[in-house]
Structures are given as structure tokens and as C-alpha cells.
Design an enzyme around this catalytic site. Structure first.
Site, short mmCIF file in Angstrom:
data_model
loop_
_atom_site.label_atom_id
_atom_site.label_comp_id
_atom_site.label_asym_id
_atom_site.label_seq_id
_atom_site.Cartn_x
_atom_site.Cartn_y
_atom_site.Cartn_z
N ASP A 7 0.81 -1.22 0.00
CA ASP A 7 0.00 0.00 0.00
C ASP A 7 0.84 1.27 0.00
OD1 ASP A 7 -2.22 -1.53 -0.05
OD2 ASP A 7 -2.88 -1.10 2.00
N TYR A 46 1.87 2.18 -3.44
CA TYR A 46 0.74 2.74 -4.18
C TYR A 46 0.46 4.17 -3.70
CZ TYR A 46 -4.08 3.40 -5.76
OH TYR A 46 -5.21 3.91 -6.34
N SER A 75 -14.65 7.28 -1.19
CA SER A 75 -13.34 6.91 -0.66
C SER A 75 -13.04 7.86 0.53
CB SER A 75 -12.32 7.07 -1.79
OG SER A 75 -11.04 6.78 -1.33
N MET A 76 -11.81 7.98 0.95
CA MET A 76 -11.49 8.86 2.07
C MET A 76 -10.15 9.53 1.81
SD MET A 76 -11.11 7.83 6.06
CE MET A 76 -12.31 6.54 6.03
N GLU A 86 -11.78 7.19 15.32
CA GLU A 86 -12.02 5.74 15.25
C GLU A 86 -10.79 5.05 14.65
OE1 GLU A 86 -15.60 5.27 12.85
OE2 GLU A 86 -16.49 7.00 13.86
N LYS A 119 -8.98 2.81 11.85
CA LYS A 119 -9.23 2.52 10.43
C LYS A 119 -8.99 1.02 10.23
CE LYS A 119 -8.47 4.22 5.81
NZ LYS A 119 -8.07 3.00 5.12
N GLU A 170 -17.23 -2.04 7.93
CA GLU A 170 -16.08 -2.75 7.38
C GLU A 170 -16.22 -4.25 7.62
OE1 GLU A 170 -14.27 -0.64 5.92
OE2 GLU A 170 -12.28 -1.50 5.63
N LYS A 182 -13.45 12.08 12.27
CA LYS A 182 -14.71 12.47 11.65
C LYS A 182 -15.30 13.63 12.43
CE LYS A 182 -15.63 7.71 10.35
NZ LYS A 182 -16.47 6.52 10.44
N LYS A 236 -2.79 7.76 8.18
CA LYS A 236 -2.27 6.40 8.00
C LYS A 236 -0.98 6.18 8.78
CE LYS A 236 -4.62 4.85 4.00
NZ LYS A 236 -4.41 4.43 2.62
P1 NAD Z 1 -9.10 3.65 1.96
O1 NAD Z 1 -9.30 2.19 2.09
O2 NAD Z 1 -7.74 4.15 2.27
O3 NAD Z 1 -10.13 4.44 2.89
C1 NAD Z 1 -11.53 4.41 2.75
C2 NAD Z 1 -12.11 3.17 3.37
O4 NAD Z 1 -11.72 3.04 4.72
C3 NAD Z 1 -13.62 3.15 3.45
O5 NAD Z 1 -14.21 2.81 2.22
C4 NAD Z 1 -13.85 2.10 4.51
O6 NAD Z 1 -13.99 0.86 3.88
C5 NAD Z 1 -12.55 2.07 5.30
N1 NAD Z 1 -12.68 2.28 6.76
C6 NAD Z 1 -12.05 1.51 7.69
N2 NAD Z 1 -12.36 1.91 8.93
C7 NAD Z 1 -13.20 2.96 8.81
C8 NAD Z 1 -13.86 3.80 9.75
N3 NAD Z 1 -13.71 3.65 11.06
N4 NAD Z 1 -14.65 4.76 9.26
C9 NAD Z 1 -14.82 4.95 7.93
N5 NAD Z 1 -14.21 4.17 6.98
C10 NAD Z 1 -13.40 3.20 7.42
O7 NAD Z 1 -9.52 4.19 0.59
P2 NAD Z 1 -9.91 3.36 -0.68
O8 NAD Z 1 -10.35 4.33 -1.68
O9 NAD Z 1 -10.80 2.24 -0.32
O10 NAD Z 1 -8.57 2.70 -1.11
C11 NAD Z 1 -7.44 3.42 -1.37
C12 NAD Z 1 -6.33 2.75 -0.62
O11 NAD Z 1 -6.27 1.37 -1.00
C13 NAD Z 1 -5.00 3.34 -0.96
O12 NAD Z 1 -4.67 4.38 -0.09
C14 NAD Z 1 -4.07 2.15 -0.86
O13 NAD Z 1 -3.53 2.10 0.44
C15 NAD Z 1 -4.96 0.97 -1.11
N6 NAD Z 1 -4.70 0.44 -2.47
C16 NAD Z 1 -3.59 -0.33 -2.60
C17 NAD Z 1 -3.26 -0.84 -3.84
C18 NAD Z 1 -2.03 -1.72 -3.96
O14 NAD Z 1 -1.67 -2.07 -5.08
N7 NAD Z 1 -1.41 -2.07 -2.86
C19 NAD Z 1 -4.04 -0.55 -4.97
C20 NAD Z 1 -5.16 0.25 -4.80
C21 NAD Z 1 -5.48 0.76 -3.53
#
Ligand code: NAD
Length: 332
Positions: free
Chosen positions: A39, A42, A88-89, A118, A120, A175, A291, A315
Site C-alpha cells: 500500500d 501505491y 473513498s477517504m 475511530e 481505520k 467494514e 470524523k 495512515k
Molecule cells: P481507503 O481504504 O484508504 O479508505 C476508505 C475506506 O476506509 C472506506 O471505504 C472504509 O472501507 C474504510 N474504513 C475503515 N475503517 C473505517 C472507519 N472507522 N470509518 C470509515 N471508513 C473506514 O480508501 P480506498 O479508496 O478504499 O482505497 C485506497 C487505498 O487502498 C490506498 O490508499 C491504498 O492504500 C490501497 N490500495 C492499494 C493498492 C495496492 O496495489 N497495494 C491498490 C489500490 C489501492
């Protein structure tokens, strides 16, 4: 070289190359549940693209990964339209950036605000729809607008109530994750059978949830934490903190670590507390989420095409390596 030293043409070319790389990694991650890179690799490439697009707004394209929710829908599943998009966030990686976020919020609303903080959880987002207290539909986030109908698979997870304690009609979100122990057992089994192991619990959870055979999902020991009420019925809820308490009363599994923080000092304390406990938790976390606690202020702040303006993820540094090693070179 620094982004400011780029000509517009150079920036445009670099952005095209970065988008191509990020799209490929996203497909491996979201569609195949099999990431090519970690991650933080990325995230660093995504940051580079964001910086280029901020410095040269004319090079932004509507289909850029910075303008849409990553993720796709597998064929084989019925599609579900999310009336309220599953966004997303935004994320930050340092305390200075978190301070900037807080300053932006204060400037926008005109006064200091309280945050519900909270953990993540490192899993994947799900939506659950209840009519008169009965579970009628469960889905994945997909591309944010269209997700996959995985109702039957979600019904195999014991922490998801089929019937709520009150006959309300609501949509909730949270989640779905694979506990660390279940992940270790699963990979052990995969190895014994000579099958491919999963890269991490998040991808194992995503792969387990998007199974056409419900029995496979059931055997995978998935769990949930629900943290959002997206349609409220007539529940009297004014803050995010109350929303989580209400979710618990309705019968959902909620995470007990939420804390209202009234200033950044309290946020730093929360971060220190949970960063130290990270390895001891039975589930994976990749940071914390701030939040704005007041739901009215949340709707006043609204969202961009991709992320709510009232929340941000901080993060944690990658677990294995404290310094970010870029395994793959890109052009910026
Ligand atoms: P994200 O996963 O970083 O953040 C949004 C998500 O966080 C929400 O959709 C929810 O599912 C989750 N979440 C967990 N706890 C939560 C809480 N308490 N409150 C609210 N939400 C909570 O964003 P994303 O758009 O889902 O994904 C992007 C991330 O995914 C990137 O930052 C990267 O780290 C990862 N990614 C990695 C690769 C890779 O090749 N390794 C590829 C694509 C994305």
C-alpha cells in the site's frame, strides 16, 4: 525533480504514465484481490499524481484515479446501485498534514470542532439495507455508485444481524474484515493444499466475500464493525458518536475504541495509544479516522467527487519498514 520544475507538457506525460501504473495496481488490488505492490508504494505514487494535478490543473482528466472511487464490479454478481454514493477517504501521513486538515475545517465552519476518532479497520466497505428491521440487501462498494449484491454471503457472517432490535428501515455501512488468526489459519490451509496464499487480511477478506459459492465465504470466518448510518429513519441521532452507540443498540457489532476528541492534543493521544497497541489487536488497522462529530456540520461540509470533506484518515507508517522503500520506479 520537484513538480514546480516541470513544464506542462512534461507534467502531462508524467501524469499519463502514473495513471497507467496506478490503474494497473488498482485492478490487481480491487478486481483480482491480489496486489502487485504494498500500500505505501501505491500511496506514494498516488501522491505524486495528486501533486502534479494540483500544480497543473489543466492536465486533470475526469477518469483520473484521483477523481473517482477505485474498485470494480465482478461479473457473476448482480449489480446494486448506491443511492448515496460510497465514497473513498482522503488520507494524510503526518501530524502536520492532520493539523492542516483541522485548520481547513475550522476555517470552513468558523469555530473549533469536536472529532469522533475511530480506528481505520483494514478490510473492505460493505453496505447493509434493512426494511422494518429485516436485512434485505448487502453489497460491496464497487466503484462507489455500483456495487455487487453479496447478500447471501453476508448472511453467513454471524456478527451481521438478520433482524434488528427495532423495526427500522435504514442503510448502514461498515467494514468487513478477516481477523488475524483466521488469516493465519487460512494461509496455512492454502499452503497445505498447494494453493496460492493471500497477500494480506484485507485481500483475503475481499476475495472471501466475493465468492459465488456461499459455503466458501462461511468457512472463512469473516467479521464486521459497522460505523455509519447512511439513512436514518426517525432515529434521533445528532453526532457520529451517537450513531455508533445507536448501531450497537440495534444489534450491530461496533468497535469499542471510538473516542470524542475536542482538540488535536487529544487526537495525538489517541494515535499514540493505538499505534502502540496495533500488533496486539486481533484485527488489522492501517491508521485512524477523524470524523467531524456533529452530523449537521458534516452535511454542511459535504464532499468532493471522491471524498467527504468532514473526515480524514491518518495512515500509520508501513508495519515492516519504517522508511518507505520504493520497490518500483516511476517517472516523477
Ligand atoms: P481507503 O481504504 O484508504 O479508505 C476508505 C475506506 O476506509 C472506506 O471505504 C472504509 O472501507 C474504510 N474504513 C475503515 N475503517 C473505517 C472507519 N472507522 N470509518 C470509515 N471508513 C473506514 O480508501 P480506498 O479508496 O478504499 O482505497 C485506497 C487505498 O487502498 C490506498 O490508499 C491504498 O492504500 C490501497 N490500495 C492499494 C493498492 C495496492 O496495489 N497495494 C491498490 C489500490 C489501492
Amino acid at each position: 525533480k520537484p513538480v514546480t520544475a516541470y513544464s506542462e507538457q512534461e507534467a502531462s506525460e508524467a501524469a499519463i504514465a502514473l495513471r497507467q501504473t496506478l490503474n494497473q495496481w488498482s485492478e490487481d488490488y480491487y478486481t483480482k484481490d491480489n496486489p502487485e505492490v504494498e500500500d505505501h508504494v501505491y500511496d506514494a505514487a498516488y501522491r505524486d499524481l495528486q501533486e502534479l494535478e494540483t500544480a497543473f490543473p489543466s492536465i486533470v482528466t475526469p477518469d483520473s484515479i484521483t477523481q473517482r472511487v477505485g474498485g470494480a464490479v465482478l461479473s457473476g454478481f448482480t449489480k446494486v446501485r448506491h443511492e448515496i454514493p460510497m465514497l473513498s477517504m482522503g488520507d494524510v501521513f503526518s501530524r502536520d498534514e492532520l493539523t492542516e486538515f483541522d485548520q481547513r475545517i475550522q476555517k470552513n465552519v468558523g469555530h473549533p470542532v469536536a472529532y469522533n476518532v475511530e480506528l481505520k479497520i483494514d478490510g473492505l466497505a460493505i453496505s447493509l439495507v434493512y426494511e422494518n428491521g429485516k436485512l434485505v440487501q448487502g453489497s460491496t462498494r464497487g466503484d462507489g455508485t455500483i456495487g455487487e449484491d453479496i447478500t447471501q454471503n453476508l448472511q453467513t457472517i454471524s456478527s451481521i444481524p438478520q433482524t434488528l432490535t427495532k423495526p427500522v428501515s435504514i442503510e448502514v455501512r461498515g467494514e468487513c474484515y478477516m481477523p488475524k488468526q483466521a488469516f493465519a489459519n487460512l494461509n496455512h490451509q492454502q499452503e497445505e493444499r498447494g494453493e496460492a496464499v493471500f497477500a494480506n487480511p484485507r485481500n483475503a477478506a475481499a476475495g472471501s466475500l466475493r465468492q459465488l459459492d456461499t459455503r466458501v465465504t462461511k468457512a472463512r470466518k469473516l467479521d464486521t464493525f459497522i460505523y455509519t448510518i447512511s439513512t436514518f429513519d426517525d432515529l434521533q441521532v445528532k453526532t457520529q458518536h451517537e450513531a455508533i452507540e445507536t448501531l450497537e443498540e440495534l444489534g450491530f457489532m461496533t468497535n469499542p475504541t471510538q473516542r470524542v476528541c475536542h482538540n488535536l492534543e487529544e487526537v495525538w493521544q489517541y494515535i499514540d495509544d493505538y499505534q502502540a497497541q496495533r500488533d496486539d489487536l486481533p484485527y488489522g488497522i492501517d491508521g485512524i479516522v477523524l470524523k467531524v462529530n456533529d452530523l449537521k456540520l458534516q452535511s454542511q461540509l459535504g464532499h468532493t467527487v471522491k471524498v467527504p470533506r468532514w473526515e480524514i484518515a491518518y495512515k500509520f507508517p508501513p508495519e515492516e519498514a519504517q522508511t518507505v522503500v520504493r520497490k518500483i520506479e516511476w517517472t516523477v
